[in-house]
Write a protein that holds these residues in place. Structure first.
Motif, mmCIF file in Angstrom:
data_model
loop_
_atom_site.group_PDB
_atom_site.id
_atom_site.type_symbol
_atom_site.label_atom_id
_atom_site.label_comp_id
_atom_site.label_asym_id
_atom_site.label_seq_id
_atom_site.Cartn_x
_atom_site.Cartn_y
_atom_site.Cartn_z
ATOM 1 N N LEU A 61 0.836 -1.203 0.000
ATOM 2 C CA LEU A 61 0.000 0.000 0.000
ATOM 3 C C LEU A 61 0.870 1.253 0.000
ATOM 4 O O LEU A 61 1.909 1.308 0.668
ATOM 5 C CB LEU A 61 -0.915 0.014 1.226
ATOM 6 C CG LEU A 61 -1.973 -1.100 1.299
ATOM 7 C CD1 LEU A 61 -2.751 -0.999 2.603
ATOM 8 C CD2 LEU A 61 -2.932 -1.029 0.117
ATOM 9 N N ASN A 62 0.432 2.257 -0.732
ATOM 10 C CA ASN A 62 1.136 3.531 -0.812
ATOM 11 C C ASN A 62 0.496 4.499 0.178
ATOM 12 O O ASN A 62 -0.571 5.067 -0.091
ATOM 13 C CB ASN A 62 1.066 4.080 -2.240
ATOM 14 C CG ASN A 62 1.909 5.323 -2.441
ATOM 15 O OD1 ASN A 62 2.092 6.124 -1.518
ATOM 16 N ND2 ASN A 62 2.429 5.483 -3.638
ATOM 17 N N LYS A 63 1.123 4.658 1.348
ATOM 18 C CA LYS A 63 0.550 5.489 2.398
ATOM 19 C C LYS A 63 0.300 6.919 1.919
ATOM 20 O O LYS A 63 -0.768 7.499 2.180
ATOM 21 C CB LYS A 63 1.472 5.500 3.615
ATOM 22 C CG LYS A 63 0.979 6.410 4.732
ATOM 23 C CD LYS A 63 1.970 6.481 5.884
ATOM 24 C CE LYS A 63 1.521 7.504 6.921
ATOM 25 N NZ LYS A 63 2.489 7.614 8.040
ATOM 26 N N GLU A 64 1.244 7.487 1.210
ATOM 27 C CA GLU A 64 1.128 8.876 0.763
ATOM 28 C C GLU A 64 -0.074 9.058 -0.169
ATOM 29 O O GLU A 64 -0.851 10.007 -0.024
ATOM 30 C CB GLU A 64 2.416 9.291 0.052
ATOM 31 C CG GLU A 64 2.455 10.775 -0.317
ATOM 32 C CD GLU A 64 3.791 11.190 -0.905
ATOM 33 O OE1 GLU A 64 3.842 12.262 -1.526
ATOM 34 O OE2 GLU A 64 4.776 10.439 -0.730
ATOM 35 N N ALA A 65 -0.258 8.117 -1.115
ATOM 36 C CA ALA A 65 -1.380 8.212 -2.054
ATOM 37 C C ALA A 65 -2.713 8.032 -1.329
ATOM 38 O O ALA A 65 -3.702 8.704 -1.653
ATOM 39 C CB ALA A 65 -1.226 7.156 -3.148
ATOM 40 N N ILE A 66 -2.727 7.136 -0.349
ATOM 41 C CA ILE A 66 -3.965 6.888 0.405
ATOM 42 C C ILE A 66 -4.368 8.121 1.202
ATOM 43 O O ILE A 66 -5.528 8.549 1.183
ATOM 44 C CB ILE A 66 -3.779 5.669 1.342
ATOM 45 C CG1 ILE A 66 -3.658 4.385 0.523
ATOM 46 C CG2 ILE A 66 -4.953 5.563 2.319
ATOM 47 C CD1 ILE A 66 -3.282 3.173 1.345
ATOM 48 N N VAL A 67 -3.411 8.719 1.906
ATOM 49 C CA VAL A 67 -3.711 9.902 2.724
ATOM 50 C C VAL A 67 -4.134 11.070 1.835
ATOM 51 O O VAL A 67 -5.076 11.810 2.163
ATOM 52 C CB VAL A 67 -2.487 10.287 3.586
ATOM 53 C CG1 VAL A 67 -2.738 11.611 4.300
ATOM 54 C CG2 VAL A 67 -2.188 9.193 4.597
ATOM 55 N N THR A 121 -10.367 12.815 6.279
ATOM 56 C CA THR A 121 -9.543 13.277 7.391
ATOM 57 C C THR A 121 -9.076 14.705 7.127
ATOM 58 O O THR A 121 -8.987 15.140 5.973
ATOM 59 C CB THR A 121 -8.326 12.350 7.585
ATOM 60 O OG1 THR A 121 -7.574 12.789 8.719
ATOM 61 C CG2 THR A 121 -7.424 12.369 6.365
ATOM 62 N N THR A 122 -8.786 15.407 8.205
ATOM 63 C CA THR A 122 -8.242 16.772 8.090
ATOM 64 C C THR A 122 -6.803 16.823 8.587
ATOM 65 O O THR A 122 -6.181 17.882 8.584
ATOM 66 C CB THR A 122 -9.106 17.751 8.908
ATOM 67 O OG1 THR A 122 -9.166 17.295 10.275
ATOM 68 C CG2 THR A 122 -10.510 17.846 8.327
ATOM 69 N N LYS A 123 -6.277 15.669 9.006
ATOM 70 C CA LYS A 123 -4.905 15.615 9.504
ATOM 71 C C LYS A 123 -3.914 15.692 8.354
ATOM 72 O O LYS A 123 -4.220 15.360 7.212
ATOM 73 C CB LYS A 123 -4.673 14.318 10.285
ATOM 74 C CG LYS A 123 -5.478 14.188 11.559
ATOM 75 C CD LYS A 123 -5.128 12.875 12.265
ATOM 76 C CE LYS A 123 -5.928 12.692 13.547
ATOM 77 N NZ LYS A 123 -5.595 11.397 14.204
ATOM 78 N N LYS A 155 -1.054 2.594 10.403
ATOM 79 C CA LYS A 155 -2.271 1.824 10.667
ATOM 80 C C LYS A 155 -3.522 2.652 10.377
ATOM 81 O O LYS A 155 -4.483 2.167 9.760
ATOM 82 C CB LYS A 155 -2.272 1.369 12.124
ATOM 83 C CG LYS A 155 -3.409 0.451 12.491
ATOM 84 C CD LYS A 155 -3.255 -0.033 13.926
ATOM 85 C CE LYS A 155 -4.377 -0.970 14.314
ATOM 86 N NZ LYS A 155 -4.245 -1.461 15.702
ATOM 87 N N GLU A 156 -3.509 3.919 10.804
ATOM 88 C CA GLU A 156 -4.651 4.794 10.565
ATOM 89 C C GLU A 156 -4.828 5.067 9.084
ATOM 90 O O GLU A 156 -5.954 5.097 8.571
ATOM 91 C CB GLU A 156 -4.458 6.111 11.324
ATOM 92 C CG GLU A 156 -5.658 7.035 11.270
ATOM 93 C CD GLU A 156 -5.422 8.333 12.046
ATOM 94 O OE1 GLU A 156 -6.335 9.180 12.043
ATOM 95 O OE2 GLU A 156 -4.328 8.481 12.631
ATOM 96 N N ILE A 192 -8.799 2.987 3.562
ATOM 97 C CA ILE A 192 -9.263 2.295 2.350
ATOM 98 C C ILE A 192 -10.608 1.602 2.581
ATOM 99 O O ILE A 192 -11.268 1.189 1.629
ATOM 100 C CB ILE A 192 -8.230 1.265 1.838
ATOM 101 C CG1 ILE A 192 -8.112 0.080 2.801
ATOM 102 C CG2 ILE A 192 -6.892 1.914 1.605
ATOM 103 C CD1 ILE A 192 -7.236 -1.035 2.264
ATOM 104 N N MET A 193 -11.024 1.513 3.859
ATOM 105 C CA MET A 193 -12.323 0.907 4.157
ATOM 106 C C MET A 193 -13.421 1.948 4.328
ATOM 107 O O MET A 193 -14.554 1.616 4.664
ATOM 108 C CB MET A 193 -12.216 0.043 5.416
ATOM 109 C CG MET A 193 -11.366 -1.203 5.219
ATOM 110 S SD MET A 193 -11.354 -2.313 6.637
ATOM 111 C CE MET A 193 -10.329 -1.386 7.782
ATOM 112 N N ALA A 194 -13.100 3.199 4.076
ATOM 113 C CA ALA A 194 -14.101 4.254 4.173
ATOM 114 C C ALA A 194 -15.018 4.211 2.950
ATOM 115 O O ALA A 194 -14.586 3.852 1.849
ATOM 116 C CB ALA A 194 -13.421 5.620 4.265
#
Length: 705
Positions: free
Chosen positions: A483-489, A498-500, A508-509, A514-516
């Motif tokens: 999984l590409n964390k940067e692309a997911i966020v 998210t606003t973070k 983990k967060e 991806i389940m949203a």
């Protein structure tokens, strides 16, 4: 099964089981050379033969003809026909397509409909598989005719009867045995051609008919009436024993005996008897036209009857689920029931005695409780079935997607004999399919990309099941790109999930995004993904099963999904707790430790959130009274419970602990589901000893609050 008879019910159950077995053999039986073993070939042939036979008996001609075509293919293969690897692939592709078709058609039967879909394309594909290698057996008909003539010309005073069945009706040898049974008691002895009807002589009877020679027959009219009751009867001819020139009549029976074709139709009956005899050798073409028209009328009448029956149904038909149970478990169950009945009578007798013996009464009561617990265990074990059938379906998903995407993938199955409750098994299939497709589409790279990254061209997707306490853990793992964390966020921020900022979000967060609902990193919608509904559906369905999902991934190495679901949805071990004036239940499997009032310390962070330090670890505290919005008996005191799941650990505070007991889980009453907090934090309910309803907490929902 409401609205259909027991014979149809059994037909659906038996053939669905056979189709599942066939699919499993085809997907897991291939060796490295792509071939099936001789034993597997024999098993496929037998299964197709059984489906063909039962479909013929039910009058489903299209299904019978389709399975017969595959039966012919595997009959040729088991007789020694060698296939290349590419030809094996073609055979398996066609058989899998036919299995899918048969499942759809049999599902229609289960709903009370008549299978009417066209088999033309599949039948053609099946018939052409080995067409170039099948040779005609020229001598067959000649040999059969000689045998028939030999019996016909026997010097016998018996009555000779020639019976023909409808073309393509199937199972001719069994129908011939049925004719023999209908004639019992109407003769002193009987001879037949073919001689042994218990052998596979369907083709011979279909080609030449069934010849019967009856010694000392009774009244001709009674014999005619018995034969006329035969299903799928095309026509029959009777030569009485006292006629002259029997040999000449026998030789000229086709060209000289002429009778009109009589078709008897009755729309109020399920069976239509067609009686026809050949009028003249030169009128064969006319006969075939009339026969075709009559068969069309019969089918139209059946369809019309079916429509009439459907209109008269007031209730929608319900589907029955079946379970194959080991006979040893049934024996144990019967013995337990017998012991319970005996012990129950002893307990009742003790309470009615004048000299009441309390010790003896309590002893018998304890025994009754023990037997009840054993009964519960046996009943639960009956509901447990291996997860292998669901795992095997995933082989089909991988195989089909590999062909369409060009990716080379090997599915590795581990722990497929792990047992779960049948209800869970039925509901876990779709989520697993979504996740396997997700791994194939998003995770696994194309062969050239894997080769460039120093990986084997063939990717591996692992599907594993194992028991851990009262749960089943299912692991879906691939060795893809991860999984590409940067692309997911980035996508989560774009969609307002998210606003973070990226640096504020843990791996983990980020993976949980991806389940949203509506989340997808695919730029274009494809056949397999891009609509943002896959993982959302998975998460929703797993939550309905009181389960949870965790995700772990490493860039370039692959992704792992861990699903944890309870072994059963029926009974759990629970802790009864009091909050305000109500009693609630917390599943015991989630309880790690309990702390009495005053034995723990609470600290608050600058945001006002409460935490507790337990053995060097800091845990967040949730007061269940505050979550539910009810008044706690004592806001400063209470029992603290450390609860855990694979998602994480937290502490919760309740007013009082009442005790522990097994509880039967029931759906939440419709009246209570309208309350948001019940929907959000409860997984079910149970009925207590006094008849009141107690809600069961969903610990995962509280942890992720």
């Amino acid at each position: 099964m409401s609205g259909i008879d027991s014979m149809t019910e059994f037909y659906v159950y038996e053939n669905m089981q056979l189709l599942e077995q066939l699919e499993e053999i085809l997907l897991s039986g291939q060796s490295d050379t792509g071939e099936l073993s001789q034993e597997e070939i024999e098993e496929i042939f037998r299964a197709m033969h059984t489906i063909k036979g039962s479909s013929a008996m039910m009058g489903y001609d299209s299904l019978m003809n389709l399975t017969h075509s595959i039966e012919d293919v595997f009959d040729e293969i088991r007789s020694g026909r060698k296939l290349t690897q590419s030809k094996w692939e073609e055979v398996i592709d066609v058989v899998l397509a036919i299995i899918d078709f048969l499942k759809d058609e049999i599902s229609k039967v289960q709903e009370g409909l008549f299978p009417q879909a066209s088999i033309e394309e599949l039948y053609q594909r099946s018939s052409n598989l080995l067409k170039e290698d099948i040779e005609e057996n020229i001598s067959y008909n000649t040999q059969v005719d000689e045998t028939v003539d030999e019996v016909v010309n026997l010097d016998s005073n018996g009555m000779k009867i020639k019976v023909f069945f409808e073309d393509g009706c199937g199972m001719e040898s069994i129908r011939a045995l049925g004719v023999l049974m209908s004639l019992e008691g109407m003769h002193s002895s009987i001879k037949t051609v073919p001689e042994n009807l218990e052998d596979d002589c369907d083709g011979e009877i279909a080609q030449n008919g069934l010849l019967l020679v009856l010694e000392n027959p009774i009244d001709k009219e009674a014999i005619e009436k018995a034969i006329q009751g035969t299903m799928f009867l095309k026509c029959f001819e009777i030569e009485e024993p006292n006629e002259n020139n029997k040999e000449e009549v026998a030789e000229a029976e086709v060209s000289e005996k002429i009778e009109e074709i009589e078709i008897k139709e009755d729309l109020n009956k399920e069976e239509t008897v067609i009686e026809e005899t050949i009028t003249n050798k030169e009128e064969t073409h006319v006969l075939e036209v009339v026969k075709e028209e009559s068969q069309t009328e019969v089918k139209e009448n059946k369809i019309e009857e079916k429509k009439t029956l459907d209109k008269n149904k007031s209730n929608k038909e319900t589907k029955n689920n079946f379970l194959t149970v080991n006979i040893n478990k049934i024996d144990i169950l019967m013995n337990l029931v017998g012991e319970i009945v005996t012990t129950e009578s002893m307990v009742e007798k003790q309470s009615q005695l004048e000299n009441f013996d309390r010790d003896n009464f309590e002893k018998q009561a304890r025994r009754l409780h023990q037997l009840t617990a054993e009964l519960q265990d046996v009943v639960m074990s009956i509901r447990m079935v291996p997860i292998s059938s669901t795992f095997t379906k995933m082989q089909r998903v991988v195989r089909d997607m590999s062909k369409k995407t060009g990716k080379i993938v090997d599915l590795e199955l581990i722990g497929e004999q792990t047992e779960v409750d049948k209800t869970i098994l039925e509901n876990i299939s779709d989520p697993l399919m979504h996740m396997i497709r997700n791994s194939m589409d998003h995770g696994v790279e194309m062969p050239e990309e894997r080769k460039a990254a120093g990986k084997p061209e063939k990717a591996t997707v692992t599907l594993e099941a194992k028991n851990t306490g009262g749960d089943v853990v299912i692991v879906i793992k691939d060795d893809g790109r991860g999984l590409n964390k940067e692309a997911i966020v980035k996508k989560a921020i774009e969609k307002g999930i998210t606003t973070k900022r990226l640096e504020e979000i843990s791996d983990k967060e980020a993976y949980n995004f991806i389940m949203a609902p509506g989340f997808s990193t695919k730029e274009a919608v494809t056949e397999y993904s891009g609509r943002g509904v896959g993982m959302d559906v998975v998460h929703t369905n797993i939550k309905k099963l009181r389960g949870s999902i965790t995700i772990d991934s490493e860039s370039g190495k692959g992704t792992m999904f861990i699903i944890r679901i309870p072994l059963t949805l029926a009974i759990i071990d629970g802790m009864k707790v009091e909050i305000g004036n109500e009693i609630y239940i917390i599943p015991s499997l989630n309880i790690k430790e309990v702390f009495r009032s005053g034995s723990y310390e609470i600290v608050k962070n600058p945001n006002g959130e409460e935490h507790s330090i337990v053995r060097g670890n800091c845990y967040k505290i949730h007061r269940l009274a505050d979550i539910l919005g009810i008044e706690s008996k004592d806001k400063n005191e209470g029992i603290m419970i450390l609860v855990e799941s694979e998602i994480g650990n937290i502490c919760i505070i309740v007013d009082k602990i009442i005790g522990q007991q097994n509880v039967v889980i029931k759906p939440i009453p419709q009246l209570l589901t309208q309350f948001e907090k019940v929907q959000s934090y409860m997984s079910g309910c149970s009925i207590l000893e006094d008849g009141s309803i107690s809600l069961i907490f969903d610990v995962n929902s509280i942890i992720t609050r």
